[in-house]
Design a protein around this motif. Structure first.
Motif, PDB file in Angstrom:
ATOM      1  N   UNK A   9       0.833  -1.215   0.000  1.00  0.00           N
ATOM      2  CA  UNK A   9       0.000   0.000   0.000  1.00  0.00           C
ATOM      3  C   UNK A   9       0.861   1.257   0.000  1.00  0.00           C
ATOM      4  N   UNK A  10       1.918   1.234   0.840  1.00  0.00           N
ATOM      5  CA  UNK A  10       2.801   2.401   0.939  1.00  0.00           C
ATOM      6  C   UNK A  10       3.472   2.686  -0.404  1.00  0.00           C
ATOM      7  N   UNK A  11       3.924   1.618  -1.083  1.00  0.00           N
ATOM      8  CA  UNK A  11       4.559   1.789  -2.395  1.00  0.00           C
ATOM      9  C   UNK A  11       3.568   2.348  -3.412  1.00  0.00           C
ATOM     10  N   UNK A  12       2.322   1.855  -3.342  1.00  0.00           N
ATOM     11  CA  UNK A  12       1.300   2.347  -4.276  1.00  0.00           C
ATOM     12  C   UNK A  12       0.934   3.799  -3.997  1.00  0.00           C
ATOM     13  N   UNK A  61       2.816   5.986  -6.184  1.00  0.00           N
ATOM     14  CA  UNK A  61       2.297   6.070  -7.553  1.00  0.00           C
ATOM     15  C   UNK A  61       1.305   7.224  -7.690  1.00  0.00           C
ATOM     16  N   UNK A  62       0.497   7.424  -6.638  1.00  0.00           N
ATOM     17  CA  UNK A  62      -0.499   8.497  -6.675  1.00  0.00           C
ATOM     18  C   UNK A  62       0.174   9.874  -6.689  1.00  0.00           C
ATOM     19  N   UNK A  63       1.435   9.931  -6.237  1.00  0.00           N
ATOM     20  CA  UNK A  63       2.147  11.219  -6.178  1.00  0.00           C
ATOM     21  C   UNK A  63       3.086  11.414  -7.373  1.00  0.00           C
ATOM     22  N   UNK A  64       2.850  10.645  -8.432  1.00  0.00           N
ATOM     23  CA  UNK A  64       3.663  10.810  -9.643  1.00  0.00           C
ATOM     24  C   UNK A  64       4.409   9.532  -9.974  1.00  0.00           C
ATOM     25  N   UNK A 114       3.354  -4.921  -5.247  1.00  0.00           N
ATOM     26  CA  UNK A 114       2.803  -3.588  -5.542  1.00  0.00           C
ATOM     27  C   UNK A 114       2.616  -3.386  -7.046  1.00  0.00           C
ATOM     28  N   UNK A 115       3.530  -3.943  -7.848  1.00  0.00           N
ATOM     29  CA  UNK A 115       3.377  -3.868  -9.310  1.00  0.00           C
ATOM     30  C   UNK A 115       2.133  -4.648  -9.746  1.00  0.00           C
ATOM     31  N   UNK A 159      -7.541   0.645  -2.399  1.00  0.00           N
ATOM     32  CA  UNK A 159      -7.472  -0.112  -1.140  1.00  0.00           C
ATOM     33  C   UNK A 159      -8.430  -1.296  -1.198  1.00  0.00           C
ATOM     34  N   UNK A 160      -9.640  -1.046  -1.723  1.00  0.00           N
ATOM     35  CA  UNK A 160     -10.638  -2.111  -1.817  1.00  0.00           C
ATOM     36  C   UNK A 160     -10.173  -3.201  -2.777  1.00  0.00           C
ATOM     37  N   UNK A 161      -9.648  -2.785  -3.941  1.00  0.00           N
ATOM     38  CA  UNK A 161      -9.259  -3.811  -4.913  1.00  0.00           C
ATOM     39  C   UNK A 161      -8.052  -4.595  -4.383  1.00  0.00           C
TER      40      UNK A 161
END
Length: 410
Positions: free
Chosen positions: A137-140, A143-146, A304-305, A325-327
């Motif tokens: 989750x932390x790694x993903x 991704x949301x931040x670029x 995470x990938x 998070x749900x998926x």
């Protein structure tokens, strides 16, 4: 100036480095815990015999990932989106199978990371699975931040895997002459054929064929045909470097297992836990630590990938998104159940590879069919020789996976 011109203005080296990244994210799937299991079993049982299989598998994977990266650059869409547009009748079915494949992929990656945490810190497997989920989750979140932060984090984990096996290879050493002979294609009985099939089957991962096209589709917006071709050249370099490194890591795993286990008569080492304890007793605690750290980095990066790929699949095939998070919780559930009820982790790894075999045709066939169409790819359509080679590789991989399924189920 266009985005590409701005990147090129940074200078040759910095501009090129800024263009690299998508293939490093995709190549993590080629050094996931499933590969650890098959490479170690292959090296322990048959020595250096199957090195040529790893080389062939890596070259095939390079071709396939190149085509996937090209789809995103040429069309500005990813492979699942193109499937929805051009094969609308099949899109839902393709989505369902891709989701099942995502769960099987998650199973291998979670189990691998959980085993590593268990070996390193004695964490019980279920708790280790939960920790893996939190880190993924932390790694993903990066991704949301670029995209760049995520790519750098994944490349860092890839670096840990490489350093782990570089240390083990240098520490243990190997017979260079025997290793060189391993690149000459040959088998030693039906068991080595089956293991070679397993190595090839574990090579191409359906979810990163979908994902790679998404990583390149809007990373740098090309202004014209010339810029598209320039981006394609950078992507070829990206794939060559990243997949080349993944291939070297796989070969290092097999060479290390051959030198340490096969050459000393320990040919029965075929589980990750068995390999770890053999590293400790036959080499040194440091070699065992390097192995476990590489396995942990592999499990965390690939899980995470895998989740990121799942998001791409759902958005592309059925144009829906659910909170990540749900998926993540949905695709993680089978892995956590397996860890909770105490299924043998190595058996779960093998089983997940069998499920993955089912998904390969559904990613490869549309990739080959779409990249040969000028109405889809424009000026970047495949040459006839590329299509013929890609079709041959796809047919070979599918045939090998059918053979593997029949053998495993029988």
């Amino acid at each position: 100036p266009s985005e590409l011109q701005r990147l090129r203005a940074r200078g040759r080296l910095r501009g090129t480095l800024a263009m690299l990244g998508p293939a490093f994210v995709a190549c993590v799937a080629y050094v996931d815990p499933g590969n650890f299991a098959t490479n170690i079993a292959g090296g322990a049982k048959h020595g250096y015999l199957l090195l040529w299989v790893l080389l062939a598998a890596n070259l095939m994977a390079m071709l396939i990932q190149n085509l996937s990266a090209k789809v995103g650059i040429a069309t500005g869409r990813n492979l699942p989106e193109l499937c929805r547009i051009h094969y609308p009748g099949a899109a839902r079915g393709l989505w369902v199978q891709a989701e099942l494949i995502a769960m099987a992929t998650d199973l291998a990656e979670f189990v691998g990371a959980a085993i590593a945490l268990n070996l390193l810190f004695g964490v019980p497997l279920f708790a280790a699975g939960v920790i893996t989920a939190i880190v993924a989750f932390a790694l993903l979140g990066l991704q949301a931040r670029g995209h760049r932060r995520f790519e750098v984090a994944i490349t860092g984990l890839l670096g840990i895997i490489m350093l782990g096996f570089l240390y083990d290879t240098l520490k243990i050493g190997f017979d260079a002459g025997a290793a060189a002979r391993g690149f000459v294609p040959h088998f030693a009985g039906s068991e080595s054929v089956l293991l070679a099939t397993g190595i090839l089957g574990a090579t191409v991962m359906p979810h990163v064929i979908y994902l790679h096209s998404a990583l390149t589709q809007d990373r740098v917006a090309p202004r014209d045909e010339g810029e598209r071709r320039a981006l394609l050249r950078f992507q070829r370099l990206d794939v060559s470097i990243a997949m080349g490194l993944a291939g070297l890591v796989n070969m290092a795993m097999l060479v290390t297992a051959a030198a340490l286990f096969h050459d000393s008569g320990h040919t029965g080492v075929d589980t990750i836990e068995g390999a770890h304890s053999a590293f400790r007793t036959l080499a040194s605690p440091g070699a065992a630590l390097a192995f476990a750290l590489a396995l942990l980095a592999s499990g965390l990066a690939s899980s995470s990938v895998g989740t990121y790929a799942g998001q791409v699949v759902m958005q592309g095939f059925i144009a829906r998104t659910i909170p990540i998070v749900l998926r993540r919780l949905v695709t993680m559930a089978p892995a956590l159940i397996v860890l909770a009820i105490g299924v043998d982790p190595s058996r779960a790894l093998v089983l997940s590879q069998v499920v993955l075999s089912f998904g390969i045709p559904f990613a490869l066939v549309p990739l080959v069919l779409l990249t040969r169409r000028a109405d889809v790819m424009g000026a970047l359509v495949n040459r006839r020789t590329t299509t013929a080679l890609a079709a041959l590789v796809a047919a070979l991989i599918i045939a090998l996976n059918v053979f593997l399924l029949v053998e495993t189920l029988a």
